[in-house]
Design an enzyme around this catalytic site. Structure first.
Site, PDB file in Angstrom:
ATOM      1  N   ASP A  24      97.910  -8.870  22.243  1.00 45.93           N
ATOM      2  CA  ASP A  24      97.523  -7.991  23.349  1.00 45.93           C
ATOM      3  C   ASP A  24      98.078  -6.581  23.154  1.00 45.93           C
ATOM      4  O   ASP A  24      99.137  -6.402  22.552  1.00 45.93           O
ATOM      5  CB  ASP A  24      98.029  -8.594  24.671  1.00 45.93           C
ATOM      6  CG  ASP A  24      97.304  -8.012  25.874  1.00 45.93           C
ATOM      7  OD1 ASP A  24      96.285  -7.327  25.699  1.00 45.93           O
ATOM      8  OD2 ASP A  24      97.782  -8.252  27.010  1.00 45.93           O
ATOM      9  N   ASN A  26      95.976  -3.696  22.227  1.00 50.88           N
ATOM     10  CA  ASN A  26      95.213  -2.795  21.346  1.00 50.88           C
ATOM     11  C   ASN A  26      94.699  -1.567  22.107  1.00 50.88           C
ATOM     12  O   ASN A  26      94.730  -0.445  21.586  1.00 50.88           O
ATOM     13  CB  ASN A  26      93.988  -3.523  20.768  1.00 50.88           C
ATOM     14  CG  ASN A  26      94.360  -4.652  19.844  1.00 50.88           C
ATOM     15  OD1 ASN A  26      95.523  -4.795  19.466  1.00 50.88           O
ATOM     16  ND2 ASN A  26      93.388  -5.466  19.480  1.00 50.88           N
ATOM     17  N   GLY A  27      94.208  -1.787  23.331  1.00 49.62           N
ATOM     18  CA  GLY A  27      93.649  -0.695  24.126  1.00 49.62           C
ATOM     19  C   GLY A  27      94.725   0.326  24.467  1.00 49.62           C
ATOM     20  O   GLY A  27      94.504   1.549  24.365  1.00 49.62           O
ATOM     21  N   HIS A  41      91.539  -1.804  18.332  1.00 47.45           N
ATOM     22  CA  HIS A  41      91.192  -3.132  17.810  1.00 47.45           C
ATOM     23  C   HIS A  41      91.177  -3.122  16.277  1.00 47.45           C
ATOM     24  O   HIS A  41      91.616  -4.062  15.633  1.00 47.45           O
ATOM     25  CB  HIS A  41      89.820  -3.572  18.332  1.00 47.45           C
ATOM     26  CG  HIS A  41      89.771  -3.741  19.816  1.00 47.45           C
ATOM     27  ND1 HIS A  41      90.730  -4.445  20.509  1.00 47.45           N
ATOM     28  CD2 HIS A  41      88.891  -3.295  20.761  1.00 47.45           C
ATOM     29  CE1 HIS A  41      90.431  -4.428  21.804  1.00 47.45           C
ATOM     30  NE2 HIS A  41      89.323  -3.723  21.984  1.00 47.45           N
ATOM     31  N   LEU A 135      98.471 -22.953   4.914  1.00 52.11           N
ATOM     32  CA  LEU A 135      98.516 -22.638   6.350  1.00 52.11           C
ATOM     33  C   LEU A 135      97.169 -22.958   6.962  1.00 52.11           C
ATOM     34  O   LEU A 135      96.134 -22.655   6.383  1.00 52.11           O
ATOM     35  CB  LEU A 135      98.808 -21.135   6.551  1.00 52.11           C
ATOM     36  CG  LEU A 135      98.723 -20.598   7.985  1.00 52.11           C
ATOM     37  CD1 LEU A 135      99.933 -21.044   8.806  1.00 52.11           C
ATOM     38  CD2 LEU A 135      98.633 -19.063   8.004  1.00 52.11           C
TER      39      LEU A 135
HETATM   40  C1  IPE Z   1      94.212 -12.043  26.451  1.00 45.56           C
HETATM   41  O1  IPE Z   1      94.344 -10.663  26.584  1.00 45.56           O
HETATM   42  C2  IPE Z   1      93.072 -12.376  25.531  1.00 45.56           C
HETATM   43  C3  IPE Z   1      93.270 -12.070  24.134  1.00 45.56           C
HETATM   44  C4  IPE Z   1      94.348 -11.591  23.589  1.00 45.56           C
HETATM   45  C5  IPE Z   1      92.157 -12.360  23.283  1.00 45.56           C
HETATM   46  P1  IPE Z   1      93.635  -9.873  27.780  1.00 45.56           P
HETATM   47  O2  IPE Z   1      94.023  -8.459  27.639  1.00 45.56           O
HETATM   48  O3  IPE Z   1      92.196 -10.181  27.825  1.00 45.56           O
HETATM   49  O4  IPE Z   1      94.320 -10.546  29.054  1.00 45.56           O
HETATM   50  P2  IPE Z   1      94.630  -9.949  30.490  1.00 45.56           P
HETATM   51  O5  IPE Z   1      93.332  -9.386  31.005  1.00 45.56           O
HETATM   52  O6  IPE Z   1      95.658  -8.877  30.307  1.00 45.56           O
HETATM   53  O7  IPE Z   1      95.152 -11.100  31.275  1.00 45.56           O
HETATM   54  C1  IPE Z   2      93.903  -7.309  22.931  1.00 48.04           C
HETATM   55  O1  IPE Z   2      94.000  -5.982  23.293  1.00 48.04           O
HETATM   56  C2  IPE Z   2      92.622  -7.629  22.221  1.00 48.04           C
HETATM   57  C3  IPE Z   2      91.656  -8.371  23.033  1.00 48.04           C
HETATM   58  C4  IPE Z   2      91.864  -8.852  24.229  1.00 48.04           C
HETATM   59  C5  IPE Z   2      90.348  -8.609  22.443  1.00 48.04           C
HETATM   60  P1  IPE Z   2      93.393  -5.400  24.641  1.00 48.04           P
HETATM   61  O2  IPE Z   2      92.032  -4.908  24.365  1.00 48.04           O
HETATM   62  O3  IPE Z   2      93.492  -6.416  25.729  1.00 48.04           O
HETATM   63  O4  IPE Z   2      94.381  -4.199  24.914  1.00 48.04           O
HETATM   64  P2  IPE Z   2      94.986  -3.705  26.285  1.00 48.04           P
HETATM   65  O5  IPE Z   2      95.558  -4.886  26.990  1.00 48.04           O
HETATM   66  O6  IPE Z   2      93.840  -3.107  27.045  1.00 48.04           O
HETATM   67  O7  IPE Z   2      96.024  -2.705  25.911  1.00 48.04           O
HETATM   68 MG    MG Z   3      94.904  -6.798  27.142  1.00 48.58          MG
END
Ligand code: IPE
Ligand code: IPE
Ligand code: MG
Length: 247
Positions: A24, A26-27, A41, A135
């Site tokens: 989690d 990346n955004g 991503h 693995l």
């Molecule tokens: C969980 O992350 C899903 C993945 C890492 C694929 P999210 O970013 O989607 O989860 P929430 O929305 O913070 O709970």
């Molecule tokens: C995790 O990063 C990747 C996926 C859920 C696909 P996010 O896209 O959830 O990144 P944030 O949480 O917005 O920083």
């Molecule tokens: Mg996220």
């Protein structure tokens, strides 16, 4: 640095057999740099490579990476398309190297919702890496813990209707056997990056007694040293499974 951490892990006692990761942040990584989310991503893909290499080096048996949840389908279509594109890129770019390393890739989730091009790329990486023994890598795509349990209930109900199973015979092992993760040990360690203290519909059944390591590091910044530090943290835990003493 990472050699020293690996040495400490080797001396540190039992290692987890199965490590699961909620990748989690990346955004937020992209936003902090004024970049569009999809570049976060893309950077996250490098962290996937690091985690796989670290797991091989630390002799972990199973690595499960949460790459795309059932709820992630609700993101804007441009982001979903970018994520599927990256998945295709990962599958094409990494499969030869994964095979060379002895990594066997499995893709778990509701793949009926995934488009044909991405499915073909997934099939390619699964086929090319079949038989790897260093693995087992589970990529969780279009995966949700609740959906997995609903699917298991349906599979068992069908077996009952077909006269192959009686309701009384359903126990924990029957249910485990109807999950995507059938035959695998439950995760010993769950890592979640970006400082969120929640499960987000990940492996609801399998995580019942899993140790959790939550770090503020955003996924694109998560390198092999962070992975090794999580293993060292795991080795300090006293796993009691509801008993008074460990074991
Ligand atoms: C969980 O992350 C899903 C993945 C890492 C694929 P999210 O970013 O989607 O989860 P929430 O929305 O913070 O709970
Ligand atoms: C995790 O990063 C990747 C996926 C859920 C696909 P996010 O896209 O959830 O990144 P944030 O949480 O917005 O920083
Ligand atoms: Mg996220």
């Amino acid at each position: 640095m990472s050699e020293e951490l690996l040495r400490r892990i080797r001396l540190g006692g039992e290692r987890p057999k199965h490590v699961a990761v909620i990748m989690d942040g990346n955004g937020r990584w992209a936003a902090a740099r004024g970049l569009p989310r999809h570049l976060g991503h893309r950077e996250g893909m490098k962290a996937v490579r690091e985690a796989v290499e670290a797991a091989v080096e630390a002799e972990i048996e199973v690595l499960t990476l949460y790459a795309f949840s059932t709820e992630n389908w609700k993101r804007p279509v441009t982001e979903v398309t970018a994520l599927m594109g990256l998945l295709q890129l990962y599958a094409r770019k990494e499969r030869a190297e994964l095979r060379r390393k002895g990594v066997e890739v499995h893709v778990l989730g509701d793949l009926a919702r995934v488009d044909g091009v991405t499915r073909a790329a997934i099939d390619g990486i699964v086929e090319e890496t079949r038989g790897g023994t260093a693995l087992r890598l589970n990529l969780m795509i279009s995966y949700g813990g609740r959906e997995e349990l609903v699917r298991a209930a349906r599979l068992l109900a069908e077996r009952v209707r077909a006269g192959q199973l009686t309701p009384d015979a359903i126990d924990e092992s029957t249910l485990s056997g109807a999950l995507f993760t059938q035959g695998l040990p439950n995760p010993d360690l769950l890592i979640r990056t970006s400082g969120e203290y929640r499960i987000s519909n990940f492996m609801l059944w399998q995580l019942a007694y899993t140790e959790m390591h939550i770090t503020d590091v955003l996924w694109p910044d998560f390198g092999r040293e962070h992975f090794f530090e999580a293993l060292l943290d795991y080795q300090t835990r006293d796993r009691r499974f509801g008993r008074v003493t460990a074991g």
